[in-house]
Design a protein around this motif. Structure first.
Motif, PDB file in Angstrom:
ATOM      1  N   ALA A  58     -41.579 -58.727 -44.481  1.00 44.24           N
ATOM      2  CA  ALA A  58     -42.723 -58.621 -43.662  1.00 44.24           C
ATOM      3  C   ALA A  58     -42.124 -58.510 -42.115  1.00 44.24           C
ATOM      4  O   ALA A  58     -42.713 -57.999 -41.237  1.00 44.24           O
ATOM      5  CB  ALA A  58     -43.810 -59.837 -43.518  1.00 44.24           C
ATOM      6  N   ALA A  59     -41.189 -59.235 -41.733  1.00 39.63           N
ATOM      7  CA  ALA A  59     -40.382 -59.285 -40.343  1.00 39.63           C
ATOM      8  C   ALA A  59     -39.939 -57.899 -40.142  1.00 39.63           C
ATOM      9  O   ALA A  59     -40.107 -57.429 -39.000  1.00 39.63           O
ATOM     10  CB  ALA A  59     -39.136 -60.312 -40.416  1.00 39.63           C
ATOM     11  N   LYS A  60     -39.352 -57.246 -41.102  1.00 36.67           N
ATOM     12  CA  LYS A  60     -38.774 -55.837 -40.831  1.00 36.67           C
ATOM     13  C   LYS A  60     -39.633 -54.840 -41.460  1.00 36.67           C
ATOM     14  O   LYS A  60     -39.187 -53.736 -41.266  1.00 36.67           O
ATOM     15  CB  LYS A  60     -37.234 -55.725 -41.190  1.00 36.67           C
ATOM     16  CG  LYS A  60     -36.293 -56.671 -40.554  1.00 36.67           C
ATOM     17  CD  LYS A  60     -35.033 -56.562 -41.314  1.00 36.67           C
ATOM     18  CE  LYS A  60     -33.986 -57.464 -40.446  1.00 36.67           C
ATOM     19  NZ  LYS A  60     -32.662 -56.990 -40.877  1.00 36.67           N
ATOM     20  N   ASP A  61     -40.535 -55.161 -41.993  1.00 36.94           N
ATOM     21  CA  ASP A  61     -41.624 -54.130 -42.618  1.00 36.94           C
ATOM     22  C   ASP A  61     -40.914 -53.030 -43.498  1.00 36.94           C
ATOM     23  O   ASP A  61     -40.816 -51.839 -43.764  1.00 36.94           O
ATOM     24  CB  ASP A  61     -42.240 -53.298 -41.437  1.00 36.94           C
ATOM     25  CG  ASP A  61     -43.429 -52.523 -42.072  1.00 36.94           C
ATOM     26  OD1 ASP A  61     -44.120 -53.245 -43.063  1.00 36.94           O
ATOM     27  OD2 ASP A  61     -44.049 -51.642 -41.414  1.00 36.94           O
ATOM     28  N   ARG A  62     -40.345 -53.946 -44.556  1.00 36.65           N
ATOM     29  CA  ARG A  62     -39.312 -53.223 -45.633  1.00 36.65           C
ATOM     30  C   ARG A  62     -39.683 -53.651 -46.950  1.00 36.65           C
ATOM     31  O   ARG A  62     -39.911 -54.834 -47.404  1.00 36.65           O
ATOM     32  CB  ARG A  62     -38.045 -53.319 -45.149  1.00 36.65           C
ATOM     33  CG  ARG A  62     -37.466 -52.832 -44.069  1.00 36.65           C
ATOM     34  CD  ARG A  62     -35.872 -52.915 -43.744  1.00 36.65           C
ATOM     35  NE  ARG A  62     -35.378 -52.415 -42.459  1.00 36.65           N
ATOM     36  CZ  ARG A  62     -34.259 -52.600 -42.226  1.00 36.65           C
ATOM     37  NH1 ARG A  62     -33.284 -53.386 -42.916  1.00 36.65           N
ATOM     38  NH2 ARG A  62     -33.706 -52.085 -41.123  1.00 36.65           N
ATOM     39  N   LEU A  63     -39.614 -52.715 -47.913  1.00 42.74           N
ATOM     40  CA  LEU A  63     -39.394 -52.936 -49.267  1.00 42.74           C
ATOM     41  C   LEU A  63     -38.047 -53.108 -49.543  1.00 42.74           C
ATOM     42  O   LEU A  63     -37.223 -52.471 -49.348  1.00 42.74           O
ATOM     43  CB  LEU A  63     -40.063 -52.086 -50.014  1.00 42.74           C
ATOM     44  CG  LEU A  63     -40.123 -52.156 -51.639  1.00 42.74           C
ATOM     45  CD1 LEU A  63     -41.127 -53.034 -51.993  1.00 42.74           C
ATOM     46  CD2 LEU A  63     -40.170 -50.745 -52.350  1.00 42.74           C
ATOM     47  N   VAL A  64     -37.726 -54.460 -50.405  1.00 43.43           N
ATOM     48  CA  VAL A  64     -36.203 -54.483 -51.031  1.00 43.43           C
ATOM     49  C   VAL A  64     -36.266 -54.593 -52.256  1.00 43.43           C
ATOM     50  O   VAL A  64     -37.029 -55.362 -52.898  1.00 43.43           O
ATOM     51  CB  VAL A  64     -35.799 -55.746 -50.188  1.00 43.43           C
ATOM     52  CG1 VAL A  64     -34.369 -55.952 -50.461  1.00 43.43           C
ATOM     53  CG2 VAL A  64     -36.178 -55.805 -48.629  1.00 43.43           C
ATOM     54  N   GLY A  65     -35.399 -53.903 -52.892  1.00 46.21           N
ATOM     55  CA  GLY A  65     -35.214 -53.824 -54.293  1.00 46.21           C
ATOM     56  C   GLY A  65     -33.630 -54.160 -54.653  1.00 46.21           C
ATOM     57  O   GLY A  65     -32.840 -53.957 -53.781  1.00 46.21           O
TER      58      GLY A  65
END
Length: 335
Positions: free
Chosen positions: A175-182
């Motif tokens: 949420a802090a960087k507004d990223r999806l991480v996989g």
């Protein structure tokens, strides 16, 4: 019900789903500002023709959706994810593929030197970048239509995943960087190492804004992870894959999942991989296995806090030699 759980209710979760449906129901009292769609994915096809699936992780996936429209009605639909393997077996009316955690019917003779595995697309579902994706960590995501749940096909996430790449069933949202991480993990028994790759995608879709690849020694079995400000954090259980066990897989006596050995006399490890690509940190802890994390974050002083669901040992069952599905023989009092 006996004890602290209703066994019959629990067993009903493993009934073979026969029908796909689409209907609406009126639900009095729903808040009018409850709007949107709830998606869920889970194993659902526990029989293929007359062939019985023996391990709950090996059933084909079904996605269902419940849309709340704000008028007091809920719109429901469910559909199987029509993977290549699902369609082939549906047409054949029997199991064609070996499973990850149990063998197909016919004993060793039907499984010997058969290393084909189908993408089950049965573990979770995510919506990102305008796409709805059914996930299974042993393969690529399958893209679905968000309204009808029709299957479009396998997705390489706009080219982010290359040939041979897989994608986790449990991506995380930063949420802090507004990223999806996989991530993915690729064990190499010959080199006795496991390669881990992490992708970070921007909000607009599947443009890779950060990618990190690291190799760790030994056989790693990583189902889940968490993301903190500076780290990808994984539980590195004391698992191994011996050549003797692999020979049993090749000979058709056991599945790949059943070949994984848990070495409780060795320490477990917490693996902290920096998101900037620098060297990982490994912290020895007591032997355990963790399928799922609940949370992870960093304190102002740099301490990393993780919440995990852990067990003392990895127990995957022996579906290849069982005469009944594993859920029918589960002994919760012994466990």
């Amino acid at each position: 019900p006996d004890g602290d759980y209703d066994r019959e209710a629990w067993l009903s979760a493993f009934q073979n789903v026969e029908d796909e449906a689409c209907y609406s129901v009126a639900c009095d009292g729903l808040p009018k500002d409850l709007l949107g769609t709830y998606f869920r994915n889970s194993p659902a096809k526990f029989k293929v023709g007359e062939d019985q699936i023996m391990h709950p992780f090996d059933a084909d996936g079904m996605v269902f959706a419940m849309t709340f429209d704000g008028s007091g009605r809920v719109h429901f639909r469910n559909r199987f994810v029509r993977t290549k393997g699902y369609c082939e077996e549906l047409e054949a009316g029997r199991m064609i593929y070996r499973n990850q955690f149990s063998s197909k019917p016919g004993g060793w003779a039907a499984n010997i030197l058969d290393f084909r595995i189908k993408n089950l697309a049965n573990t979770s579902v995510m919506s990102w970048g305008g796409r709805l994706l059914a996930l299974w960590e042993g393969g690529k995501p399958y893209e679905l239509d968000g309204k009808s749940l029709a299957t479009f096909g396998e997705s390489n996430l706009a080219g982010a995943l290359k040939d041979g790449d897989n994608f986790t069933a449990h991506p995380r949202f930063d949420a802090a960087k507004d990223r999806l991480v996989g991530f993915q993990y690729q064990p190499n028994p010959v080199a006795d190492e496991t390669e881990l790759t992490f992708w970070e995608f921007g909000r607009g879709g599947f443009e890779v804004v950060n990618q990190v690849t690291q190799t760790v020694p030994g056989f790693g079995f990583f189902h889940d992870f968490v993301v903190t400000k500076n780290y990808y954090v994984l539980s590195y259980a004391p698992t191994s894959l011996s050549w003797k066990a692999l020979m049993g897989v090749a000979a058709g006596f056991k599945s790949m999942g059943e070949a994984i050995e848990f070495n409780g006399d060795q320490p477990g490890r917490i693996l902290m991989i920096p998101r900037d690509g620098s060297e990982p940190t490994t912290i020895e802890v007591d032997a355990h296995f963790c399928f799922h994390f609940a949370n992870g974050f960093e304190e102002d002083d740099g301490r990393v806090i993780v919440d995990m669901v852990r067990v003392d040992a990895l127990m995957l069952g022996d579906g290849s030699s069982s005469e009944e599905p594993l859920w029918a023989t589960a002994d919760f009092e012994r466990i």
